[in-house]
Design a protein around this motif. Sequence first.
Motif, mmCIF file in Angstrom:
data_model
loop_
_atom_site.group_PDB
_atom_site.id
_atom_site.type_symbol
_atom_site.label_atom_id
_atom_site.label_comp_id
_atom_site.label_asym_id
_atom_site.label_seq_id
_atom_site.Cartn_x
_atom_site.Cartn_y
_atom_site.Cartn_z
ATOM 1 N N TYR A 134 -6.488 -59.598 6.176
ATOM 2 C CA TYR A 134 -7.279 -59.262 4.992
ATOM 3 C C TYR A 134 -6.663 -58.065 4.291
ATOM 4 C CZ TYR A 134 -9.236 -55.332 7.595
ATOM 5 O OH TYR A 134 -9.377 -54.177 8.313
ATOM 6 N N ILE A 136 -7.388 -54.474 2.323
ATOM 7 C CA ILE A 136 -8.441 -53.465 2.293
ATOM 8 C C ILE A 136 -8.797 -53.105 0.843
ATOM 9 C CG2 ILE A 136 -7.789 -52.562 4.544
ATOM 10 C CD1 ILE A 136 -7.072 -50.367 1.667
ATOM 11 N N ASN A 137 -9.978 -52.544 0.677
ATOM 12 C CA ASN A 137 -10.490 -52.138 -0.630
ATOM 13 C C ASN A 137 -9.798 -50.859 -1.076
ATOM 14 O OD1 ASN A 137 -12.232 -50.994 -2.699
ATOM 15 N ND2 ASN A 137 -13.758 -52.489 -2.052
ATOM 16 N N THR A 138 -9.269 -50.845 -2.291
ATOM 17 C CA THR A 138 -8.565 -49.658 -2.790
ATOM 18 C C THR A 138 -9.390 -48.848 -3.785
ATOM 19 O OG1 THR A 138 -7.544 -50.949 -4.563
ATOM 20 C CG2 THR A 138 -6.312 -50.741 -2.501
ATOM 21 N N TYR A 141 -13.862 -47.626 -1.126
ATOM 22 C CA TYR A 141 -13.597 -47.128 0.223
ATOM 23 C C TYR A 141 -12.415 -46.166 0.275
ATOM 24 C CZ TYR A 141 -17.017 -50.243 2.326
ATOM 25 O OH TYR A 141 -18.176 -50.868 2.689
ATOM 26 N N SER A 142 -11.665 -46.080 -0.809
ATOM 27 C CA SER A 142 -10.576 -45.109 -0.823
ATOM 28 C C SER A 142 -11.102 -43.701 -1.044
ATOM 29 C CB SER A 142 -9.554 -45.464 -1.916
ATOM 30 O OG SER A 142 -10.124 -45.293 -3.201
ATOM 31 N N ARG A 148 -16.590 -48.957 7.898
ATOM 32 C CA ARG A 148 -15.830 -50.052 7.295
ATOM 33 C C ARG A 148 -15.798 -51.213 8.299
ATOM 34 N NH1 ARG A 148 -13.479 -45.310 5.822
ATOM 35 N NH2 ARG A 148 -12.167 -45.241 7.694
ATOM 36 N N GLU A 150 -14.942 -54.285 8.319
ATOM 37 C CA GLU A 150 -13.773 -55.163 8.426
ATOM 38 C C GLU A 150 -12.713 -54.585 9.361
ATOM 39 O OE1 GLU A 150 -13.081 -52.713 4.629
ATOM 40 O OE2 GLU A 150 -14.702 -53.424 5.875
ATOM 41 N N GLU A 151 -12.701 -53.252 9.494
ATOM 42 C CA GLU A 151 -11.699 -52.637 10.357
ATOM 43 C C GLU A 151 -12.013 -52.845 11.839
ATOM 44 O OE1 GLU A 151 -10.632 -48.661 9.321
ATOM 45 O OE2 GLU A 151 -10.213 -49.182 7.245
ATOM 46 N N LEU A 168 -2.536 -51.258 7.666
ATOM 47 C CA LEU A 168 -3.404 -52.054 6.794
ATOM 48 C C LEU A 168 -2.787 -52.151 5.406
ATOM 49 C CD1 LEU A 168 -6.797 -50.428 7.844
ATOM 50 C CD2 LEU A 168 -5.746 -52.502 8.773
ATOM 51 N N ASN A 170 -3.032 -53.392 1.178
ATOM 52 C CA ASN A 170 -3.951 -53.595 0.054
ATOM 53 C C ASN A 170 -3.725 -54.974 -0.556
ATOM 54 O OD1 ASN A 170 -1.692 -53.349 -1.675
ATOM 55 N ND2 ASN A 170 -2.023 -51.133 -1.912
ATOM 56 N N GLY A 199 -5.054 -47.032 -1.439
ATOM 57 C CA GLY A 199 -6.096 -47.284 -0.444
ATOM 58 C C GLY A 199 -6.178 -46.207 0.608
#
Length: 272
Positions: A134, A136-138, A141-142, A148, A150-151, A168, A170, A199
């Motif tokens: 996947y 990650i959200n930049t 969540y940055s 988080r 998903e982590e 991870l 982006n 990110g």
Amino acid sequence: MKINLGGVITEQANAVIGIQNRAFRNGDAVKEILRYVNGEIIDWEDHYFNLMASMRIYRMNIPLDFTPEFFQDQINLLAQANQTTSGKVEFFAFRNDEADYLKATINYVVSIENSSEDWMFLEHENEIDVYKDYAINTAFYSLVNTYRPEENIAEIYRLENDYADIILLNANKRMARSLKGNIFVLNDQTIRTPKKEEGVITSVLRNNFIKKINKAEEFTVEEAEIFPFEIQKAEEVFILIDGIGILPITQNRKKIYTSTKTKSIFNLLKSN
């Protein structure tokens, strides 16, 4: 081990937070991770303002007594209770479970992990891999150090494969960070690290560490867009972990790394 729960020092096993609390059910909480060295909170004012900024993003009703002095006192009280002079500290802030959630008061937990060293250089067989399941959200969540979910999946992958850490990516398939912290790639005297927009979690340690390196002038730090293939061409790779120190990477697939220059850089982390 004792913790500080809302200003009360108690054994960790005796601490109670209701199961209806949204910090438990929804991850509605923020935290700040820092280092306690020889009885001193490193960069504690910077950490305080970073915590306040995170709480504002989460639209928490920040108590008037959440002053810099309060932040410092709560950590010092816990360190004294645990007879700790150096270690990793986490300050975890969340809303209480109250009927009017808009006006919910704020609670907190402070924990500390004792360490025999000021800062840690985690020199082991540290293999790393790139996690591609996947992106990650930049954006949101940055900015905030928060839960988080998903982590958790990436962490299971790391444990299943016995990796020291996981890189991870982006949405642009560029490196953002690792599970444990911020990644740095070293060639010659140039250190490259993902720029904030890629990110990177807001980190007082990262910001001040980069300033120290640039000020020393032995190395140059470039915040850039970095594709994962670059780690195969690097001389050295290391992870900067908030509240802990440096994890030198020794292997990625068949690529083997040294850590000679990373050790020199570690001395900059320990400098005032």
